[in-house]
Design an enzyme around this catalytic site. Structure first.
Site, PDB file in Angstrom:
ATOM      1  N   HIS A  42       0.846  -1.193   0.000  1.00 29.34           N
ATOM      2  CA  HIS A  42       0.000   0.000   0.000  1.00 29.34           C
ATOM      3  C   HIS A  42       0.883   1.245   0.000  1.00 29.34           C
ATOM      4  CE1 HIS A  42       0.919  -0.497   4.249  1.00 29.34           C
ATOM      5  NE2 HIS A  42       0.266   0.605   4.594  1.00 29.34           N
TER       6      HIS A  42
ATOM      7  N   HIS B  77       1.331   3.822   2.011  1.00 27.87           N
ATOM      8  CA  HIS B  77       1.860   4.546   3.167  1.00 27.87           C
ATOM      9  C   HIS B  77       3.380   4.551   3.035  1.00 27.87           C
ATOM     10  CE1 HIS B  77      -1.977   4.116   5.805  1.00 27.87           C
ATOM     11  NE2 HIS B  77      -1.945   5.255   5.130  1.00 27.87           N
TER      12      HIS B  77
ATOM     13  N   ASP C  22       6.052   4.433   4.727  1.00 36.11           N
ATOM     14  CA  ASP C  22       7.012   3.504   5.350  1.00 36.11           C
ATOM     15  C   ASP C  22       7.065   2.167   4.619  1.00 36.11           C
ATOM     16  OD1 ASP C  22       4.347   3.324   6.425  1.00 36.11           O
ATOM     17  OD2 ASP C  22       5.076   2.009   8.017  1.00 36.11           O
ATOM     18  N   HIS C  23       6.209   1.985   3.618  1.00 31.69           N
ATOM     19  CA  HIS C  23       6.200   0.722   2.874  1.00 31.69           C
ATOM     20  C   HIS C  23       6.760   0.855   1.455  1.00 31.69           C
ATOM     21  CE1 HIS C  23       3.768  -1.682   5.779  1.00 31.69           C
ATOM     22  NE2 HIS C  23       3.538  -0.455   6.221  1.00 31.69           N
TER      23      HIS C  23
ATOM     24  N   HIS D 282      -7.533  -1.687   5.770  1.00 35.24           N
ATOM     25  CA  HIS D 282      -6.597  -0.704   6.309  1.00 35.24           C
ATOM     26  C   HIS D 282      -7.192   0.677   6.045  1.00 35.24           C
ATOM     27  CE1 HIS D 282      -2.850   0.578   7.951  1.00 35.24           C
ATOM     28  NE2 HIS D 282      -2.308   1.016   6.824  1.00 35.24           N
TER      29      HIS D 282
ATOM     30  N   ASP E 210      -0.443  -3.916   5.984  1.00 38.72           N
ATOM     31  CA  ASP E 210      -1.140  -3.459   7.189  1.00 38.72           C
ATOM     32  C   ASP E 210      -2.606  -3.895   7.100  1.00 38.72           C
ATOM     33  OD1 ASP E 210       1.279  -2.353   7.646  1.00 38.72           O
ATOM     34  OD2 ASP E 210       0.627  -0.262   7.622  1.00 38.72           O
TER      35      ASP E 210
HETATM   36 ZN   LIG Z   1       2.721   0.378   8.011  1.00 41.29          ZN
HETATM   37 ZN   LIG Z   2      -0.223   1.560   6.508  1.00 47.40          ZN
END
Ligand SMILES: [Zn+2]
Ligand SMILES: [Zn+2]
Length: 325
Positions: A62, A64, A66-67, A138, A209
């Site tokens: 996804h 976000h 941090d991914h 999520h 997530d």
């Molecule tokens: Zn995450």
């Molecule tokens: Zn996330």
């Protein structure tokens, strides 16, 4: 199969844990597959035995940051290394927009990229695995990737071939194809006498997530291993009043137990949990909570852990010597 953790922290990195990235590969094969690519992933890779030259495809759960914020740098390095082969990236469409923006204002990669939108296509196949995906729950669109290995249909029983004095080479090839062969002695051998028991394909799910582990229920019978986030303990999750879109250790463990999952690896821990078990809160709190509800093989991932899943679906873990090359 091997699963190598390149980052295990949620949201922000810590001194001991980088942002989410997981490599998966067949044991003793060079090719590997990357799931998520947090910032700094290419630096983490330098400390492992994985080579970017052998990166097959990328899967992003996804958008976000941090991914996937590590993707632009990693792709630039692939160009520098001289990659010419196409690279497949399965990701929500936002990743494509992000990368194409960077390509436009900076530099195009030196190799073609095949983007696959998981909303439009539901699976793909590579040399080593069939990979399918399911939508998770999520705050934004997010996916879980399910890797099912290709198995050799007719693996030969080498010990038996040697016992019968069948010389390696073309005769083995004929047996493999299901053909009868005749030895110099005149003895005729039936190929079916030399096939191993059919190998069961191992299946590994790597979740992004997700606040609903039960979304994996339809796959639970065939799963050899589930890799799932456990961002918090249940107590901490209860204290956060807004909807985070994450799972507690309790929730994932209860799902795994109820569905008889053999192996569970938890990852994506909130940075508030320290590695030192004397600290409060600590990763051990997450582990204790999961252990209390799950009787299968449980592990809490650390950066650079290498997990091996053998043919009997036994999971083992090595915390490797870090390479300084
Ligand atoms: Zn995450
Ligand atoms: Zn996330």
């Amino acid at each position: 199969m091997e699963i190598i953790f390149l980052g295990t922290s949620a949201g922000t990195p810590t001194k001991t844990r980088n942002l989410t990235a997981i490599a998966i590969k067949k044991r003793n094969y060079k090719w590997w597959y990357l799931v998520d690519c947090g910032e700094g992933t290419q630096h983490q890779l330098l400390k492992t035995g994985l080579s970017l030259l052998w990166l097959k495809s990328i899967f992003i759960t996804h958008v976000h940051g941090d991914h996937f914020y590590g993707l632009a740098g990693l792709l630039a390095t692939l160009s520098t290394l001289g990659r010419k082969d196409p690279l497949k990236i399965v990701s929500p469409v936002g990743v494509r927009v992000f990368l194409e923006t960077i390509f436009n204002i900076s530099q195009e990669p030196a190799f073609p990229i095949e983007f696959i939108d998981p909303e439009e296509i539901t699976n793909t196949s590579d040399d080593d695995f069939d990979i399918s995906w399911i939508p998770l729950e999520h705050r934004i669109a997010c996916y879980g990737f399910i890797f099912k290995e290709h198995v050799i249909a007719h693996r030969l029983n080498i010990a038996k071939l040697k016992e019968y004095g069948v010389p390696s080479g073309p005769l083995w090839g004929k047996l493999q194809k299901g053909e009868y062969i005749t030895l110099d002695s005149g003895e005729v051998l039936n190929p079916h006498d030399f096939f191993m028991e059919g190998d069961k394909a191992r299946v590994v799910a790597i979740a992004g997530d997700n606040s609903k582990p039960e979304l994996f229920e339809p796959y639970s019978k065939e799963l050899s291993l589930l890799v799932h986030e456990a961002t918090y303990t249940e107590e901490a999750a209860q204290k956060i009043h807004e909807e985070t879109g994450h799972s507690s250790a309790l929730k994932v463990a209860q799902f795994a137990e109820a569905n008889g999952l053999k192996n569970l690896i938890l990852t994506h821990f909130s940075p508030r949990y320290r590695d030192d078990s004397e600290s409060t809160p600590s990763i051990k709190d997450i582990e204790d909570e999961a252990k209390a509800s799950y009787n299968g093989t449980l592990s809490l991932a650390k950066d650079f852990n290498i997990y091996t899943l053998n043919r009997d679906e036994q999971l083992s873990c090595v915390e490797p010597q870090l390479s300084s090359n």
